[in-house]
Design a protein around this motif. Structure first.
Motif: not given
Length: 289
Positions: A31-34, A118-120, A150-153, A189-193
């Motif tokens: 995720c961006p802030n990981d 990656f979640s971009n 990433f994936g469905n949002v 879909s990866k829980g990134c927000s």
């Protein structure tokens, strides 16, 4: 025949060491802030005869010719010869596969791979303003100021008061009872927000009997400002009160019969100035920097 002899030599020496096995670790998502992402297993090499030589690589990624036409593992990892290198470059495509080759002291080799996704996210600074009378509704159907993932949002709007649906990206009604600014958040879909850096919708509610907004050409100068701001172009307008609001509609300060306001003590950001006059109401955005 030569391969069989080499395999026998590497796995059946007089020291009885087992075959060298590479372990690139599990697949990972960022995720961006990981925090820092590290690759490799708990032990990135097993068996064989240490010490080991580690070589990390990726398939070249087209980048920005002619300065850097391709990205290689050395561009995205802090050390391509370490057992557990860390990621140092995050602006990559949705997925990158990393390959690890381990060579032991006898020359025996083993390879393994892992994948990082990656979640971009992206966002823009556009916003939309609406003025409605108390009790009325407005249809909000603009493109959100955030996207990607990433994936469905899934979308979530804040605050929720007055909204007919808080989970759609657009195409819903708003019926707030007070001035309300709506800001979207998306979760992939990866829980990134990500939450937008500012509201997309500014909905202002006129109480019954309030003066109508009038089409008078006035400006704020300077805008952006680091301190005092002046209202210019008001020669034919009799100012009664000037109010300052946050982007969330919170009333901060007001001044009467004055064409200037001091913003020096406020935090940097976007604010709204509402000018009440005998002619009507005028609203302007002001940037404090």
């Amino acid at each position: 025949m030569n391969k069989l002899l080499l395999f026998f030599f590497c796995t059946n020496t007089s020291f009885s060491f087992s075959q060298c096995i590479a372990d690139a670790g599990i697949d990972k998502h960022r995720c961006p802030n990981d925090p820092t992402t590290q690759f490799g297993g708990l032990k990135s090499a097993l068996g064989g005869v240490p010490p080991y030589k580690y070589e990390w690589r990726i398939k070249p990624i087209a980048f920005a010719p002619p300065s850097i036409p391709f990205l290689y593992a050395s561009h995205i990892l802090n050390d391509t010869t370490a057992a557990n290198p860390t990621l140092i470059y995050n602006n990559l495509s949705d997925s990158v596969k990393l390959y690890l080759r381990v060579t032991d002291s006898l020359g025996c080799q083993s390879e393994d791979s892992c994948q990082i996704t990656f979640s971009n996210f992206g966002q823009h600074t556009f916003y939309h303003e609406y003025w409605i009378d108390y009790g009325d509704s407005v249809y909000l159907n603009r493109t959100p100021n955030i996207g990607g993932g990433f994936g469905n949002v899934k979308y979530s709007w804040s605050p929720t008061n007055g909204l007919s649906d808080t989970t759609l990206p657009f195409g819903f009604w708003a019926k707030p009872l007070i001035n309300t600014n709506y800001t979207p958040t998306i979760i992939d879909s990866k829980g990134c927000s990500i939450t937008a850096g500012g509201p997309l919708y500014f909905v202002y509610v006129r109480p019954v009997g309030i003066k109508e907004e009038v089409p008078i050409e006035v400006n704020l100068f300077p805008n952006p400002t680091s301190g005092e701001v002046s209202i210019v172009g008001m020669q034919d307008v009799d100012i009664e009160e000037v109010k300052l609001f946050t982007v969330n509609g919170q009333w901060l300060i007001s001044t009467k019969n004055n064409s200037k306001m001091n913003l020096s003590y406020l935090a940097n950001g976007i604010y709204f100035i509402e000018i009440e006059s005998k002619n009507g109401v005028i609203r302007h955005k002001i940037i404090k920097q």
